[in-house]
Design an enzyme around this catalytic site. Sequence first.
Site, PDB file in Angstrom:
ATOM      1  N   LYS A   1      66.968  36.545  66.663  1.00  0.00           N
ATOM      2  CA  LYS A   1      67.173  37.205  67.954  1.00  0.00           C
ATOM      3  C   LYS A   1      67.959  38.494  67.770  1.00  0.00           C
ATOM      4  CE  LYS A   1      70.623  35.762  70.747  1.00  0.00           C
ATOM      5  NZ  LYS A   1      71.525  36.843  71.168  1.00  0.00           N
ATOM      6  N   ASN A   2      69.046  38.420  66.991  1.00  0.00           N
ATOM      7  CA  ASN A   2      69.949  39.561  66.910  1.00  0.00           C
ATOM      8  C   ASN A   2      69.474  40.660  65.963  1.00  0.00           C
ATOM      9  OD1 ASN A   2      71.483  38.326  68.820  1.00  0.00           O
ATOM     10  ND2 ASN A   2      73.095  37.640  67.428  1.00  0.00           N
TER      11      ASN A   2
ATOM     12  N   ARG B   1      73.657  41.571  77.548  1.00  0.00           N
ATOM     13  CA  ARG B   1      74.564  42.625  77.094  1.00  0.00           C
ATOM     14  C   ARG B   1      73.927  43.513  76.043  1.00  0.00           C
ATOM     15  NH1 ARG B   1      78.969  42.816  77.646  1.00  0.00           N
ATOM     16  NH2 ARG B   1      79.285  43.792  75.624  1.00  0.00           N
TER      17      ARG B   1
ATOM     18  N   CYS C   1      81.523  38.937  79.936  1.00  0.00           N
ATOM     19  CA  CYS C   1      80.619  37.790  79.886  1.00  0.00           C
ATOM     20  C   CYS C   1      81.499  36.574  79.626  1.00  0.00           C
ATOM     21  CB  CYS C   1      79.544  37.956  78.823  1.00  0.00           C
ATOM     22  SG  CYS C   1      80.129  37.602  77.193  1.00  0.00           S
TER      23      CYS C   1
ATOM     24  N   ARG D   1      84.389  42.156  76.056  1.00  0.00           N
ATOM     25  CA  ARG D   1      83.305  42.806  75.322  1.00  0.00           C
ATOM     26  C   ARG D   1      83.111  44.274  75.708  1.00  0.00           C
ATOM     27  NH1 ARG D   1      78.573  38.644  74.449  1.00  0.00           N
ATOM     28  NH2 ARG D   1      78.202  39.960  72.651  1.00  0.00           N
TER      29      ARG D   1
ATOM     30  N   VAL E   1      82.686  48.421  75.206  1.00  0.00           N
ATOM     31  CA  VAL E   1      81.764  49.204  74.356  1.00  0.00           C
ATOM     32  C   VAL E   1      82.409  50.529  73.958  1.00  0.00           C
ATOM     33  CG1 VAL E   1      79.618  48.161  75.179  1.00  0.00           C
ATOM     34  CG2 VAL E   1      80.623  50.093  76.442  1.00  0.00           C
ATOM     35  N   ASP E   2      83.746  50.559  73.918  1.00  0.00           N
ATOM     36  CA  ASP E   2      84.446  51.818  73.622  1.00  0.00           C
ATOM     37  C   ASP E   2      84.063  52.421  72.276  1.00  0.00           C
ATOM     38  OD1 ASP E   2      86.094  49.335  73.041  1.00  0.00           O
ATOM     39  OD2 ASP E   2      87.062  50.802  71.740  1.00  0.00           O
ATOM     40  N   GLN E   3      83.775  51.582  71.296  1.00  0.00           N
ATOM     41  CA  GLN E   3      83.415  52.108  69.967  1.00  0.00           C
ATOM     42  C   GLN E   3      82.035  52.771  69.987  1.00  0.00           C
ATOM     43  OE1 GLN E   3      85.652  52.033  67.224  1.00  0.00           O
ATOM     44  NE2 GLN E   3      86.932  51.549  68.999  1.00  0.00           N
TER      45      GLN E   3
ATOM     46  N   ASP F   1      79.212  33.029  65.675  1.00  0.00           N
ATOM     47  CA  ASP F   1      78.095  32.386  66.390  1.00  0.00           C
ATOM     48  C   ASP F   1      77.825  30.975  65.886  1.00  0.00           C
ATOM     49  OD1 ASP F   1      76.068  35.391  66.817  1.00  0.00           O
ATOM     50  OD2 ASP F   1      77.874  34.665  67.805  1.00  0.00           O
TER      51      ASP F   1
ATOM     52  N   ILE G   1      87.144  36.604  66.605  1.00  0.00           N
ATOM     53  CA  ILE G   1      86.289  37.708  67.059  1.00  0.00           C
ATOM     54  C   ILE G   1      86.333  37.876  68.567  1.00  0.00           C
ATOM     55  CG2 ILE G   1      83.945  38.632  67.053  1.00  0.00           C
ATOM     56  CD1 ILE G   1      85.107  38.454  64.247  1.00  0.00           C
TER      57      ILE G   1
ATOM     58  N   ARG H   1      67.978  31.520  76.024  1.00  0.00           N
ATOM     59  CA  ARG H   1      68.131  32.930  75.647  1.00  0.00           C
ATOM     60  C   ARG H   1      67.996  33.107  74.141  1.00  0.00           C
ATOM     61  NH1 ARG H   1      73.257  35.805  77.769  1.00  0.00           N
ATOM     62  NH2 ARG H   1      72.244  37.261  76.373  1.00  0.00           N
TER      63      ARG H   1
HETATM   64  C1  EPZ Z   1      76.849  40.823  68.324  1.00  0.00           C
HETATM   65  O1  EPZ Z   1      77.472  41.069  69.574  1.00  0.00           O
HETATM   66  C2  EPZ Z   1      75.929  39.639  68.545  1.00  0.00           C
HETATM   67  N1  EPZ Z   1      74.924  39.987  69.541  1.00  0.00           N
HETATM   68  C3  EPZ Z   1      76.752  38.443  69.008  1.00  0.00           C
HETATM   69  O2  EPZ Z   1      75.871  37.348  69.117  1.00  0.00           O
HETATM   70  C4  EPZ Z   1      77.792  38.121  67.944  1.00  0.00           C
HETATM   71  O3  EPZ Z   1      78.598  37.044  68.398  1.00  0.00           O
HETATM   72  C5  EPZ Z   1      78.667  39.359  67.690  1.00  0.00           C
HETATM   73  O4  EPZ Z   1      77.826  40.474  67.329  1.00  0.00           O
HETATM   74  C6  EPZ Z   1      79.672  39.143  66.574  1.00  0.00           C
HETATM   75  O5  EPZ Z   1      79.005  38.795  65.402  1.00  0.00           O
HETATM   76  C7  EPZ Z   1      73.862  40.769  69.156  1.00  0.00           C
HETATM   77  O6  EPZ Z   1      73.747  41.167  68.009  1.00  0.00           O
HETATM   78  C8  EPZ Z   1      72.843  41.058  70.209  1.00  0.00           C
HETATM   79  P1  EPZ Z   1      80.694  43.045  68.443  1.00  0.00           P
HETATM   80  P2  EPZ Z   1      78.327  42.429  69.787  1.00  0.00           P
HETATM   81  O7  EPZ Z   1      80.508  44.388  69.035  1.00  0.00           O
HETATM   82  O8  EPZ Z   1      77.755  43.504  68.964  1.00  0.00           O
HETATM   83  C9  EPZ Z   1      84.994  43.940  70.229  1.00  0.00           C
HETATM   84  C10 EPZ Z   1      74.900  35.511  70.143  1.00  0.00           C
HETATM   85  O9  EPZ Z   1      75.386  34.393  70.340  1.00  0.00           O
HETATM   86  N2  EPZ Z   1      84.444  45.267  70.545  1.00  0.00           N
HETATM   87  O10 EPZ Z   1      80.490  42.864  66.973  1.00  0.00           O
HETATM   88  O11 EPZ Z   1      78.462  42.626  71.246  1.00  0.00           O
HETATM   89  C11 EPZ Z   1      84.306  42.824  71.000  1.00  0.00           C
HETATM   90  O12 EPZ Z   1      84.928  42.651  72.264  1.00  0.00           O
HETATM   91  C12 EPZ Z   1      75.705  36.754  70.420  1.00  0.00           C
HETATM   92  O13 EPZ Z   1      73.748  35.711  69.654  1.00  0.00           O
HETATM   93  C13 EPZ Z   1      85.290  46.241  71.080  1.00  0.00           C
HETATM   94  O14 EPZ Z   1      86.475  46.007  71.321  1.00  0.00           O
HETATM   95  O15 EPZ Z   1      79.728  42.019  69.183  1.00  0.00           O
HETATM   96  C14 EPZ Z   1      84.498  41.636  70.100  1.00  0.00           C
HETATM   97  O16 EPZ Z   1      85.785  41.094  70.337  1.00  0.00           O
HETATM   98  C15 EPZ Z   1      76.994  36.408  71.119  1.00  0.00           C
HETATM   99  N3  EPZ Z   1      84.779  47.471  71.362  1.00  0.00           N
HETATM  100  C16 EPZ Z   1      84.440  42.225  68.698  1.00  0.00           C
HETATM  101  O17 EPZ Z   1      84.698  43.630  68.869  1.00  0.00           O
HETATM  102  C17 EPZ Z   1      83.471  47.799  71.104  1.00  0.00           C
HETATM  103  O18 EPZ Z   1      83.054  48.951  71.367  1.00  0.00           O
HETATM  104  C18 EPZ Z   1      83.099  42.072  67.992  1.00  0.00           C
HETATM  105  O19 EPZ Z   1      82.114  42.497  68.913  1.00  0.00           O
HETATM  106  C19 EPZ Z   1      82.631  46.802  70.553  1.00  0.00           C
HETATM  107  C20 EPZ Z   1      83.139  45.552  70.276  1.00  0.00           C
END
Ligand code: EPZ
Length: 417
Positions: free
Chosen positions: A22-23, A93, A117, A122, A124-126, A305, A327, A397
């Site tokens: 999926k991811n 998301r 969520c 979560r 998206v500042d980065q 995950d 995380i 999902r």
């Molecule tokens: C991806 O989400 C996956 N989703 C998630 O899988 C997975 O849990 C996650 O990566 C971590 O491995 C997809 O790939 C579609 P992150 P993502 O950005 O990219 C913080 C599932 O079950 N953060 O790596 O949204 C964030 O809040 C889903 O399939 C910021 O602060 O996760 C989190 O605490 C759930 N600012 C951490 O970083 C940002 O701009 C990691 O988030 C971005 C993230």
Amino acid sequence: MDKLLITGGRTLEGEVPVSGAKNAALPIMCTALLTQDPLKLANVPALMDVRTMAQLLAQMGVEVGARSNGGIELRARTITNPEAPYELVKTMRASVLVLGPLLARCGQASVSLPGGCAIGARPVDQHLKGLQAMGARIEVEHGYLNARAERLRGARIALDLVTVTGTENLMMAATLAEGLTVLENAAREPEVADLARCLNAMGARIEGAGSDVIRIEGVRALCGAAHRVMPDRIESGTFLAAAAATGGRVRLLGAAPATLEATLQKLREAGARVAVAGDSIEIESDTRPLSVSLCTAPYPGFATDMQAQFMALDAIARGTALISETIFENRFMHALELQRLGADITIQGNTAVVKGVERLQGAKVMATDLRASASLVIAGLVAHGDTLIERIYHLDRGYESIEAKLAGLGARIERVN
Ligand code: EPZ
């Protein structure tokens, strides 16, 4: 509303095919926005999130069709509506992944802020920091990110934290930017590398994907390509954890063992015998599992995950396990539901103390998020009596035909409404 009814107490025996990831599929579908040519994808899982992404792209003007071999074909001849509306983004998301490609292809994008969520804020500042470094102007208005850029230019971007979709968004945007982009502190997840393989097949010039420094040399245009989505390492880990919990002997077919090494290690620590041969993984367990402690971390560490699934395994294991979630800030909701089944779990900050019990008792429980649902399925498979899981749209999902696959392994599980 569909529910899953599980009668626990049976071992799992047999073979089960692993679906596409999926991811990986979700960001790869977004690469179609970067070219006017057709993108042909194989091994795309039949999931709710994939259908949502197809719907999101189609309302932008992307032609999306099913291919005869079970894959999908996408073509963005023109983009008539560079917008991701709240109605779709609030259900998935990962919609934020259209932001980078839209900016790169047509210089503008209006993407609804994803909002929080179940598992955390979560932000998206980065994603925004990186796109702004590449020359995008982004305003937040009425809950939407409104972004514009004449032509993105390459930049050196040091991410403040490891973000999977942040890395993917910036990597896609950089493929059509002017000059070199270097992403430092990039996510190393295998899905990032799979996305890069697809982009390079389309004519992008990406090096280092899968490591924490990714270099992208911008090109004028990308062309179409054919790509086979990698196997889902989280679905694989979920079935292996289920077999370790119920006991039995299960072989996964069409897997990518090298992408879930941390999970395989923990299963062996739990006392299961795990053998890898090419693209198959076989697990055998005939004794009560041993408690395994774990701490989630970015790849190649133990996947967040997989945390909920291992909490279900530890719930009936011999001993006491410490599970730390580093995380996400709120990814223990499944603990409250597992307690309804008789699990002995105490939450202390970002650590769950799981004291294994001999046996769980079936009960009515409620799914709260995708991987929490999987955790409840595993618990239901080992609980004594019937477990009824509500709100399983969360499960749909991210898992393709999970009840059919588990029934094929001997589980007593059916979808009721
Ligand atoms: C991806 O989400 C996956 N989703 C998630 O899988 C997975 O849990 C996650 O990566 C971590 O491995 C997809 O790939 C579609 P992150 P993502 O950005 O990219 C913080 C599932 O079950 N953060 O790596 O949204 C964030 O809040 C889903 O399939 C910021 O602060 O996760 C989190 O605490 C759930 N600012 C951490 O970083 C940002 O701009 C990691 O988030 C971005 C993230």
